[in-house]
Design a protein around this motif. Structure first.
Motif, mmCIF file in Angstrom:
data_model
loop_
_atom_site.group_PDB
_atom_site.id
_atom_site.type_symbol
_atom_site.label_atom_id
_atom_site.label_comp_id
_atom_site.label_asym_id
_atom_site.label_seq_id
_atom_site.Cartn_x
_atom_site.Cartn_y
_atom_site.Cartn_z
ATOM 1 N N PRO A 137 -18.913 24.521 23.957
ATOM 2 C CA PRO A 137 -17.641 24.041 23.682
ATOM 3 C C PRO A 137 -16.739 23.489 24.046
ATOM 4 C CG PRO A 137 -18.301 26.015 25.211
ATOM 5 C CD PRO A 137 -19.551 24.922 24.255
ATOM 6 N N GLU A 138 -16.880 22.867 24.929
ATOM 7 C CA GLU A 138 -15.686 22.184 26.228
ATOM 8 C C GLU A 138 -15.235 20.725 25.106
ATOM 9 O OE1 GLU A 138 -17.701 23.620 29.704
ATOM 10 O OE2 GLU A 138 -18.344 22.637 27.992
ATOM 11 N N MET A 139 -16.971 19.871 24.295
ATOM 12 C CA MET A 139 -16.245 18.670 24.132
ATOM 13 C C MET A 139 -16.342 18.802 21.818
ATOM 14 S SD MET A 139 -18.804 15.681 24.859
ATOM 15 C CE MET A 139 -20.598 16.289 24.785
ATOM 16 N N TYR A 140 -16.237 20.496 22.000
ATOM 17 C CA TYR A 140 -16.563 20.701 20.616
ATOM 18 C C TYR A 140 -15.098 20.905 19.920
ATOM 19 C CZ TYR A 140 -14.957 23.257 16.894
ATOM 20 O OH TYR A 140 -14.686 24.521 15.669
ATOM 21 N N GLU A 141 -14.015 21.680 21.576
ATOM 22 C CA GLU A 141 -12.306 21.913 21.105
ATOM 23 C C GLU A 141 -12.054 20.293 21.467
ATOM 24 O OE1 GLU A 141 -10.645 24.590 21.159
ATOM 25 O OE2 GLU A 141 -12.494 25.619 20.573
ATOM 26 N N ALA A 142 -11.957 19.692 21.974
ATOM 27 C CA ALA A 142 -11.456 18.419 22.406
ATOM 28 C C ALA A 142 -12.232 17.481 20.840
ATOM 29 C CB ALA A 142 -11.968 17.539 23.803
ATOM 30 N N PHE A 143 -12.986 17.439 20.868
ATOM 31 C CA PHE A 143 -13.380 16.081 20.402
ATOM 32 C C PHE A 143 -13.157 16.197 18.318
ATOM 33 C CE2 PHE A 143 -15.768 14.470 23.827
ATOM 34 C CZ PHE A 143 -13.814 13.771 24.251
ATOM 35 N N PHE A 144 -13.825 17.282 18.233
ATOM 36 C CA PHE A 144 -14.044 17.930 17.035
ATOM 37 C C PHE A 144 -13.249 18.923 16.247
ATOM 38 C CE2 PHE A 144 -18.142 16.910 18.424
ATOM 39 C CZ PHE A 144 -18.599 15.590 17.983
ATOM 40 N N LYS A 145 -12.057 19.820 16.704
ATOM 41 C CA LYS A 145 -11.939 20.764 16.054
ATOM 42 C C LYS A 145 -10.776 20.309 15.358
ATOM 43 C CE LYS A 145 -10.675 25.789 17.095
ATOM 44 N NZ LYS A 145 -9.826 25.900 16.181
ATOM 45 N N GLY A 146 -9.394 19.635 16.188
ATOM 46 C CA GLY A 146 -8.273 19.760 15.811
ATOM 47 C C GLY A 146 -8.254 18.676 15.179
ATOM 48 N N TYR A 147 -9.028 17.852 14.948
ATOM 49 C CA TYR A 147 -9.580 16.716 14.429
ATOM 50 C C TYR A 147 -9.505 16.353 12.843
ATOM 51 C CZ TYR A 147 -10.262 11.800 12.363
ATOM 52 O OH TYR A 147 -10.542 10.684 11.768
ATOM 53 N N THR A 148 -11.185 17.813 12.869
ATOM 54 C CA THR A 148 -11.883 18.354 11.872
ATOM 55 C C THR A 148 -10.280 18.877 10.818
ATOM 56 O OG1 THR A 148 -13.539 18.013 12.617
ATOM 57 C CG2 THR A 148 -13.308 19.925 10.709
ATOM 58 N N GLU A 149 -9.408 19.894 11.253
ATOM 59 C CA GLU A 149 -8.795 21.023 10.707
ATOM 60 C C GLU A 149 -7.672 19.812 10.221
ATOM 61 O OE1 GLU A 149 -8.967 24.437 14.383
ATOM 62 O OE2 GLU A 149 -7.828 23.364 14.022
ATOM 63 N N LYS A 150 -7.521 19.137 10.762
ATOM 64 C CA LYS A 150 -6.530 17.591 10.622
ATOM 65 C C LYS A 150 -6.770 17.291 9.547
ATOM 66 C CE LYS A 150 -5.587 15.986 13.884
ATOM 67 N NZ LYS A 150 -4.781 14.865 15.181
ATOM 68 N N GLN A 151 -7.793 16.562 8.975
ATOM 69 C CA GLN A 151 -8.593 15.542 7.837
ATOM 70 C C GLN A 151 -9.074 16.928 6.921
ATOM 71 O OE1 GLN A 151 -9.088 12.903 7.973
ATOM 72 N NE2 GLN A 151 -10.507 12.216 6.127
#
Length: 375
Positions: A137-151
């Motif tokens: 969850p830590e790296m998912y929230e930092a590196f993937f979640k927000g960027y993916t939502e925007k992309q």
């Protein structure tokens, strides 16, 4: 139809076999979304529709492009800004140690990440589950979640797990963004490369010219690299794409220190900033041209960049693919014509295979609508 890689490569192969191809493109330049142009104010070679990095393991394709214009060595460097800190991408041993404040060796980092992964997820059903199983969850929230939502403009739980399976996680300090044998950028730019491919006395090129489907009767065969749904007048509805908006600004010297800086935080509206001087490290311009990129849903008048290809889009694609299969005299090619996200090397490979299929078919045999099926 189309003067990008698909149209140019097919035209060149057919011209060298004795045909007289006509290449038509609605834009006022060749090279499609790979178009590059020298900025008159700064002298920077700008990737007008966003950066394109050539990388491949296909030796024939690599030799093909280099035969038309020499490629210069280029190692793609990407960083990401998350929570007011800069990290290395793709995720590697440095990223892990930076993020968790550790000094782990490769075997220690592998165990450290695995301990944080959600091992209760045996068969990830979507992007989020794949990420939680992949890095926790830590790296998912930092590196993937927000960027993916925007992309992609959707909740990561609506995206297939296969998207994340393509992203590397390295337990070494290797931060080369691509792992292919051959990597580079044409020294004179991509437009010069496409112009060279089209430079044959039998090829007739028309830019700023819109091709209408009813014009197909004028030609022995049409290779269509425009939108698949557009050929049929969007009769069944529009296939979904994401498009990009670019906010250009200029700087002096080296503005951000790397070619691409991603922004993973959801409250930063852009997905990344690209600094185009870094795509030609053999040059030393005084100024710098940068683009902030914003991803959003593609409208009727926008440039389609990324096919969405979720369940609804695939169902619509099946309708258009069936209609295409029943259409004589047209072969659909390229990113838009087959509704697939294609790297440049794959586009060229498909174009070579398509041209050879056309030339090798038996006398009187029909050419298929798709040499590479879109589904």
């Amino acid at each position: 139809m189309g003067a990008g890689f698909s149209g140019a490569v097919i035209a060149r192969e057919l011209a060298e076999a004795g045909h007289r191809p006509t290449v038509i493109d609605g834009r006022d330049h060749v090279a499609g979304n790979c178009h590059t142009a020298r900025d008159p104010g700064t002298g920077v070679m700008v990737h007008v529709y966003g950066p394109h990095i050539f990388h491949t393991d296909d030796a024939e394709v690599w030799d093909y492009v280099n035969a038309h214009t020499p490629f210069r060595p280029y190692r793609h460097s990407v960083r990401t800004t998350v929570r007011n800190r800069v990290y290395s991408l793709p995720l590697n041993l440095l990223t892990i140690n930076q993020f968790f404040g550790q000094t782990l060796r490769p075997d220690e980092a592998r165990a450290y990440v695995e301990a944080r992964a959600d091992t209760s997820i045996s068969e990830p059903a979507n992007f989020e589950e794949q990420a939680l199983r992949f890095v926790g969850p830590e790296m998912y929230e930092a590196f993937f979640k927000g960027y993916t939502e925007k992309q992609w403009g959707v909740d990561p739980r609506e995206l297939p797990a296969s998207i994340l399976k393509r992203l590397p996680l390295r337990f070494s300090y290797d931060d080369n963004y691509f792992a292919h044998r051959f990597q580079g950028i044409p020294g004179a730019g991509y437009t010069a490369l496409i112009e060279s491919i089209l430079d044959h006395p039998a090829i007739d090129v028309h830019v700023s010219t819109l091709f209408q489907p009813e014009m197909t009767d004028r030609y022995g065969h049409v290779f269509w690299s425009g939108p698949l749904d557009g050929f049929f007048g969007y009769a069944h509805g529009r296939l979904g794409y994401r498009t990009l908006d670019f906010e250009r600004f200029e700087g002096t010297g080296d503005w951000q220190g790397c070619a691409v800086m991603n922004y993973g935080d959801r409250d930063v509206p852009w997905t990344r900033i690209t600094e185009h001087r870094h795509f030609a490290p053999w040059e030393s311009p005084e100024g710098s041209v940068l683009y902030r990129e914003f991803s959003r849903a593609c409208g009727p008048d926008d440039i389609p960049y990324y096919p969405i290809r979720l369940v609804e889009e695939k169902a619509l694609l099946a309708e258009y693919a069936d209609r295409a299969a029943r259409t004589e005299g047209v072969t659909f090619v390229g990113r838009l014509g087959t509704y697939r996200y294609l790297d440049m090397d794959v586009t060229i490979r498909d174009a070579l295979d398509t041209a050879r299929a056309f030339l090798d078919r038996a006398p009187g045999a029909a050419m298929p609508a798709f040499v590479t099926p879109p589904l």
